[in-house]
Design an enzyme around this catalytic site. Structure first.
Site, mmCIF file in Angstrom:
data_model
loop_
_atom_site.group_PDB
_atom_site.id
_atom_site.type_symbol
_atom_site.label_atom_id
_atom_site.label_comp_id
_atom_site.label_asym_id
_atom_site.label_seq_id
_atom_site.Cartn_x
_atom_site.Cartn_y
_atom_site.Cartn_z
ATOM 1 N N LYS A 175 43.543 37.535 48.783
ATOM 2 C CA LYS A 175 42.114 36.562 49.307
ATOM 3 C C LYS A 175 42.687 35.823 50.722
ATOM 4 C CE LYS A 175 41.220 35.474 45.318
ATOM 5 N NZ LYS A 175 40.534 33.977 44.925
ATOM 6 N N THR A 207 29.038 28.663 47.251
ATOM 7 C CA THR A 207 30.842 29.675 47.039
ATOM 8 C C THR A 207 31.238 28.792 45.891
ATOM 9 O OG1 THR A 207 31.066 27.788 48.421
ATOM 10 C CG2 THR A 207 30.182 29.884 48.777
ATOM 11 N N GLY A 209 32.524 28.370 42.650
ATOM 12 C CA GLY A 209 33.405 29.614 41.154
ATOM 13 C C GLY A 209 33.339 30.760 41.932
ATOM 14 N N THR A 210 33.855 30.692 43.158
ATOM 15 C CA THR A 210 33.942 32.430 43.718
ATOM 16 C C THR A 210 34.611 33.129 43.400
ATOM 17 O OG1 THR A 210 33.070 31.321 46.137
ATOM 18 C CG2 THR A 210 33.807 33.576 46.127
ATOM 19 N N GLY A 211 36.651 32.360 43.526
ATOM 20 C CA GLY A 211 37.205 32.451 42.758
ATOM 21 C C GLY A 211 37.284 32.822 41.039
ATOM 22 N N CYS A 212 36.860 32.414 40.414
ATOM 23 C CA CYS A 212 36.692 32.310 39.173
ATOM 24 C C CYS A 212 36.158 33.530 38.710
ATOM 25 C CB CYS A 212 35.807 30.966 38.636
ATOM 26 S SG CYS A 212 36.742 29.741 38.893
#
Length: 265
Positions: A175, A207, A209-212
């Site tokens: 990413k 933003t 918690g974006t990856g989770c």
């Protein structure tokens, strides 16, 4: 059929990341969710201040309880905290062999707090990578996992994706959200080639918690899609809408959460 997805991760008491973000994402995307909690964090929108790993024996017991009773169609793995928990999860994946395994390589929080003990990196690579269908590192995580400098451009980014792919995961979504510019480029690395999946850079403050959220969305959608390209593309669409609608929320004094249920309220 309504699919069942198991998320294995740490808890965020403020509800924006970790197991809470996973549960919201999975529910929003129409799947039944089960959980195994690996750690308790003390955090809010302003950052992480402490982490308390759950004993590996308890993690293993949670996994056995779920796998022995529920049909699990996909697994999302997030924060694991330490070597013992990495090994407990690897053993369960080897034993129960779920069809789809998504590994979000959580190493530190966006505020800089370490969420995976450094001595667990090698175990993560050697034991879990070969058991996963896709891993979803950001640029920082890719560099740390490979012990290389941070990728400076998309050429270096895809080279690092190739290097991670060679460690055993069937696919890699690396990413590029930390690059500067008008777009956020992600690269999907598979044995048959590379696919660039770019999104406009969104100027929002929600933003956390974006990856989770993205990795949970991938786990939710994979049983419903024919390949990783369609899965990741649709997961990114959901993520972008959750980011866009985050401005409707008023949560905390720091970096706010995404709006996972933007379709309904």
């Amino acid at each position: 059929m309504i699919f069942n997805v198991l998320t294995i991760s740490g808890s965020d008491p403020s509800g924006g990341a970790g197991i809470q973000a996973d549960l919201k994402t999975l529910s929003a995307l129409g799947v039944y969710s089960a959980t195994a909690i690996t750690a308790l964090t003390i955090q809010n929108t302003q950052g992480v201040v402490a982490m308390y790993p759950v004993a590996a024996s308890i993690v293993a017991s949670q996994l056995d309880a779920v796998f022995s009773d529920l049909r699990i169609d996909a697994v999302k793995i997030g924060m694991l905290a330490n070597v013992e928990n990495v090994l407990a999860v690897a053993y369960a994946i080897e034993r129960y062999r779920p069809a789809h395994v998504v590994l979000d390589t959580v190493i530190r929080s966006s505020s800089g707090y370490v969420l995976l003990e450094p001595n667990a990196l090698a175990v993560l690579r050697e034991r879990l990578f070969p058991l996963t269908n896709i891993i979803t590192p950001n640029l920082y995580e890719a560099a740390v996992l490979l012990d290389q400098p941070l990728a400076a451009d998309e050429v270096q980014m895809t080279r690092q994706g190739d290097a991670l792919h060679a460690l055993g995961a069937q696919a890699v979504l690396i990413k590029g959200g930390h690059f500067l510019g008008s777009c956020s480029p992600d690269w999907l690395i598979e044995k048959d080639g590379h696919t660039r999946l770019s999104s406009p850079r969104l100027r929002v403050t929600g933003t956390h918690g974006t990856g989770c959220t993205l990795s949970a969305a991938i786990a939710a959608l994979r049983p419903q899609k024919r390949d990783w390209i369609n899965t990741v593309s649709d997961a990114k669409t959901y993520l972008n809408q959750a980011l866009l609608h985050s401005t409707r929320l008023s949560v905390g004094l720091g970096t706010g959460p995404l709006h996972h249920f933007h379709t309904w309220w």
